[in-house]
Scaffold this active site. Structure first.
Site, short mmCIF file in Angstrom:
data_model
loop_
_atom_site.label_atom_id
_atom_site.label_comp_id
_atom_site.label_asym_id
_atom_site.label_seq_id
_atom_site.Cartn_x
_atom_site.Cartn_y
_atom_site.Cartn_z
CB SER A 1 3.80 -4.21 -3.01
OG SER A 1 4.69 -4.79 -3.92
CG ASP B 1 2.03 -3.76 -6.81
OD1 ASP B 1 1.66 -3.83 -5.63
OD2 ASP B 1 3.09 -3.21 -7.16
#
Length: 443
Positions: free
Chosen positions: A63, A211
Site C-alpha cells: 500500500s 490493496d
C-alpha cells in the site's frame, strides 16, 4: 564447470539485506522519518550520494509502503533513485490532501452514506501523480529488487509483484504506476484497479487488484520468502548461502503506527454491530483496522521468533509506534493538523527506546541496553555500510585476476588461446571461487 580444487572457498560473512515498509495510507509519513534518518546516517558514512537502494538487496512495501518502495528504487534519467528518502515527507504533505480531500459537508453521516454506495475517494489524483512521476518505468527497471503485494479479487488470490519474477516473465513485469495504484486500493477508501500485461508472443494477462494489505500489510515475510525462493532456485554452492539461512538476512521492518492499546472495542460492543458499524465506528473503520493490524503483528511475531531461535536477533529490526490515538490512527484524515502531527510522531519515534516483541505477551517491550531507535538505526547503518564495502572489495578482487590474465595473453604473441588457458588456468575456474555469494541478488 568444475572449480579449481586447490583453492578453498573464502569464508565470506555476507548478508542479504532487506527493507520492508508497512501499509497505512497517510501514516506513511511515520516511516518517512525513519528512512530519512537511516539514509542520512549512510551519507555520513559513505558520502552525500548514498541512497537506500544502494544498500538493500530487496525493498518491499505494501500500500503506502509500496509507493515509498517505488519512489526509492525507480531510476531517474541518470539511473539514480528518483527520490531520496528526505523527499518522501514533502511528497506526502503535498499530495495526501489531494488524494484524500476532506470536503464532506455532512460529517460522519455523509461519510457513511458515501461509503455505502462506493469508495470514499475517486483516486484520480493518486492515479495522475503516479503516472506522471513513474511514467513507463517497469518493475524490471528498478535499481534494486522490489517486492510489492496486491490481491486479485477475480481469482481471490494474492499477487506478489517481484523483480525476481519480472525478469522471468514479461507478464509479471508491470508498470510501477499500475502496481502502486493496485497495492493502495484499500477497500471502502479507493477503487480497485484493472490493467493488463502482454508478452512477446501476444499472450495477455489481466489483473483485477485491490490493496496488498488484504494479503500482507507487513510485507517483511513476503520479502524473505522471495529471497528464500531464490536460494532454492539456484546452486547454493555458488554463493555459499543455504536455503532458509535466516542468520544471513539483515532485515529492517518499518511500521506506519497502530492505535494504542486503549480497549476501544470489546466483544459486547461488537456483538451488536451490523455491517455499518464494522465499516465505520467512532471515526475509524474497525474491519480494515483489525485485519491489517492483525496480519502485521503476526508477521512481526513470526520473524522475531525465527531470528531469536537462530541466535541472530540483532539482524532483525522492527520499528513501530503503538501509541496512536484518535484520528492519528486513521489512514485518510489528511488535514494539515493531522499530517503535521504524523510528522512529529515519526520524529518522536526516533527518540523512543528500541523495542522488540515479547514472545509470551505479544506486546513490544524496550530492549535492555538497546538505546533508542536512533541508536539502533545507527548500528544498522554501520552494518549496511560495511556490507556494501565488502561487496565492492570482492568485486575489485574478482576483476583483478581477469586483468592479469588479459595482460599475460597480450604478451604471448605467438601462443594460442588454448596455450594461455593451459599455462595460466581457465579464468572462470578462479572467478567462480572469488565471486561474492550475493551476486545473484544484484540487478
Amino acid at each position: 564447470m568444475e572449480r579449481n580444487c586447490n583453492i578453498e572457498p573464502p569464508n565470506y560473512e555476507n548478508y542479504i539485506t532487506v527493507l520492508s515498509i508497512d501499509g497505512g495510507g497517510i501514516r506513511g509519513l511515520i516511516p518517512a522519518a525513519i528512512l530519512d534518518f537511516l539514509e542520512s546516517q549512510l551519507q555520513e558514512l559513505d558520502g552525500e550520494e548514498a541512497r537506500l537502494a544502494d544498500y538493500f538487496d530487496v525493498i518491499a512495501g505494501t500500500s503506502t509502503g509500496g509507493l515509498v518502495s517505488a519512489m526509492l528504487t525507480a531510476p531517474d534519467e541518470n539511473n539514480r533513485p528518483l527520490y531520496a528518502a528526505k523527499d518522501i515527507k514533502p511528497f506526502y504533505l503535498e499530495n495526501c490532501p489531494k488524494i484524500f480531500p476532506q470536503t464532506n459537508a455532512f460529517g460522519e453521516i455523509g461519510r457513511l452514506f458515501k461509503a455505502l454506495i462506493g469508495p470514499l475517494y475517486d483516486g484520480k489524483h493518486l492515479h495522475n501523480v503516479l503516472k506522471e512521476k513513474l511514467k513507463n518505468i517497469r518493475l524490471s527497471d528498478t535499481l534494486t529488487n522490489v517486492v510489492i503485494p496486491a490481491f486479485d479479487i477475480e481469482i481471490l488470490q494474492p499477487v506478489i509483484f517481484s523483480s525476481y519474477e519480472a525478469k522471468r516473465s514479461p507478464l509479471l513485469d508491470a508498470k510501477l504506476s499500475d502496481i502502486c495504484i493496485s497495492t493502495s486500493a484499500a477497500p471502502t477508501f479507493l477503487p480497485g484497479h484493472h490493467f493488463t500485461t502482454k508478452d512477446e508472443n501476444g499472450l495477455i494477462r489481466e489483473y483485477n487488484l485491490i490493496d496488498g494489505g488484504v494479503a500482507a500489510n507487513n510485507p517483511a515475510l513476503v520479502a524473505i520468502t522471495q529471497v528464500t525462493k531464490q536460494m532454492f532456485d539456484h546452486n547454493s554452492d555458488v554463493f555459499q548461502t543455504k536455503p532458509a539461512d535466516y542468520p544471513r538476512l539483515l532485515t529492517l521492518s518499518v511500521g506506519t503506527g497502530v492505535a494504542r492499546v486503549d480497549k476501544k472495542y470489546n466483544s459486547k460492543l461488537a456483538a451488536k454491530w451490523g455491517i455499518l458499524n464494522w465499516l465505520l465506528y467512532g471515526g475509524s473503520t474497525p474491519l480494515v483496522e483489525i485485519f491489517t493490524q492483525a496480519s502485521a503483528d503476526m508477521v512481526d511475531f513470526h520473524n522475531c521468533l525465527i531470528f531469536q531461535a537462530l541466535y541472530s536477533e540483532e539482524n532483525y529490526l522492527r520499528i513501530q509506534d503503538d501509541t496512536l490515538s484518535g484520528i492519528e490512527s486513521s489512514v485518510d484524515v489528511a488535514t494539515k493538523e493531522n499530517l503535521d502531527q504524523l510528522v512529529k510522531i515519526g520524529e518522536r519515534l526516533l527518540k523512543k527506546p528500541f523495542s522488540r516483541v515479547n514472545l509470551d505477551s505479544g506486546l513490544t517491550e524496550p530492549v535492555p541496553n538497546g538505546g533508542t531507535n536512533e541508536n539502533a538505526l545507527k548500528r544498522f547503518a554501520e552494518k549496511l555500510s560495511k556490507e556494501k564495502k565488502r561487496r565492492e572489495q570482492l568485486k575489485s578482487d574478482s576483476i583483478a585476476p581477469q586483468l592479469k590474465i588479459a595482460a599475460s595473453v597480450r604478451s604471448l604473441k605467438g601462443n594460442s588461446i588454448m596455450t594461455c588457458r593451459q599455462k595460466f588456468g581457465y579464468p572462470m575456474c578462479s572467478m567462480k571461487v572469488v565471486s561474492p555469494p550475493i551476486n545473484i541478488f544484484f540487478k
